[in-house]
Design an enzyme around this catalytic site. Sequence first.
Site, mmCIF file in Angstrom:
data_model
loop_
_atom_site.group_PDB
_atom_site.id
_atom_site.type_symbol
_atom_site.label_atom_id
_atom_site.label_comp_id
_atom_site.label_asym_id
_atom_site.label_seq_id
_atom_site.Cartn_x
_atom_site.Cartn_y
_atom_site.Cartn_z
ATOM 1 N N LYS A 3 -4.624 2.347 8.902
ATOM 2 C CA LYS A 3 -3.510 1.399 8.768
ATOM 3 C C LYS A 3 -3.558 0.447 9.953
ATOM 4 O O LYS A 3 -2.925 0.667 10.984
ATOM 5 C CB LYS A 3 -2.183 2.172 8.705
ATOM 6 N N ARG A 52 -1.929 10.302 10.544
ATOM 7 C CA ARG A 52 -2.649 9.115 10.073
ATOM 8 C C ARG A 52 -2.784 8.101 11.194
ATOM 9 O O ARG A 52 -3.818 7.444 11.338
ATOM 10 C CB ARG A 52 -1.918 8.537 8.858
HETATM 11 C C1 LIG Z 1 0.791 1.923 3.958
HETATM 12 C C2 LIG Z 1 -0.178 1.688 2.863
HETATM 13 C C3 LIG Z 1 -0.097 2.365 1.624
HETATM 14 C C4 LIG Z 1 1.034 3.276 1.271
HETATM 15 O O1 LIG Z 1 1.089 4.426 2.064
HETATM 16 P P1 LIG Z 1 2.420 5.302 2.157
HETATM 17 O O2 LIG Z 1 2.080 6.312 3.196
HETATM 18 O O3 LIG Z 1 2.647 5.913 0.831
HETATM 19 O O4 LIG Z 1 3.525 4.380 2.539
HETATM 20 C C5 LIG Z 1 -1.096 2.129 0.694
HETATM 21 N N1 LIG Z 1 -2.104 1.266 0.934
HETATM 22 C C6 LIG Z 1 -2.198 0.592 2.096
HETATM 23 C C7 LIG Z 1 -3.326 -0.351 2.292
HETATM 24 C C8 LIG Z 1 -1.249 0.784 3.091
HETATM 25 O O5 LIG Z 1 -1.348 0.102 4.236
#
Ligand SMILES: *Cc1c(COP(=O)(O)O)cnc(C)c1O
Length: 341
Positions: free
Chosen positions: A184, A82
């Site tokens: 992210k 990711r």
């Molecule tokens: C990090 C995040 C999540 C959750 O992702 P995980 O991989 O399950 O921790 C969901 N939505 C957003 C916008 C995020 O930044």
Amino acid sequence: MEKKNIDWSNLGFGYMKTDLRYVSNYKNGTWDEGTLTGEDTITISECAGVLQYAQTIFEGLKAYTTKDGHIVTFRPDLNAARMADSAKRLEMPVFPEERFVEAVVKTVEANAAYVPPFGSGASLYLRPYMFGSSPVIGVKPAEEYQFRVFATPVGPYFKGGAKPITIRVSDFDRAAPNGTGHIKAGLNYAMSLHAIVSAHEEGFDENMYLDSKTRTKVEETGGANFLFVTKDNKIVTPKSDSILPSITRRSLMHVAKEYLGLEVEEREVFFDEVKDFAECGLCGTAAVISPVGKIYDHGKEICFPSGMEQMGPITQKLRETLTGIQMGEIEAPEGWIKVIK
Ligand SMILES: *Cc1c(COP(=O)(O)O)cnc(C)c1O
């Protein structure tokens, strides 16, 4: 190894400086070999790309102690992949995926004294991130970057049981169609701060964002994906190109199908259907699932049958099964648990 003298069960979700962090620098088109350092501050140009144009991305995952005493992390290869996607979207160099996992492992090993014991509910939160470090004044990608991973112990997300939360439908948007909602990036969070502060001021725990083009479809909250349970126990999660693909949500969908034998659907979810669901939860690394009891929509309320006192039965079962897999009490699918020591 002697553990640090920390009151594990009373830790919150905050930053605590730990002994060592991993750092690698990108210069002249290559990443250096990387190292662990005790230095917890960073000195960069006043004109660094991250400071001027927000060129920064991050990840979040946890290391914890399993029932049989091993220190492990959960699916760090997916965080690596990711982060590579996030880097490409912001014109940053990819930190090689195998090296990402190696950096996480080294950071955990170096801070093993901060990994909470099994049963405490606490964990060592890991924050890999990368930013443009060289000066940029004309709008373009930086030429130099820094990748780091630090670790900080965090407490159990739910102290004394997971109480359902109340969320509101936001009038602010989180992500544009064809924008950056699926990566992210810090920038997605900077613009969500006003919305979350105003939600809190109005007495809500979180914002539910709808798709910004039509405002008819459920997207996610500021930092967690939605998972709904239908009245006939089907699991439904929204599908959209502007949702951040949560690793927890993807894992829960697998658990629902393969461990609990439930039907699962990833599809567009119209806000109009939400009132007909039996349960609603928010998925993310920190909480695994937090139950939603109520959604406030401009004067109207949707109250899920599971109520405001406890999570719904299917949400509970999903949560128990995934945490059981994570803690080594239930056999994990191949490759989900990365044993560190
Ligand atoms: C990090 C995040 C999540 C959750 O992702 P995980 O991989 O399950 O921790 C969901 N939505 C957003 C916008 C995020 O930044």
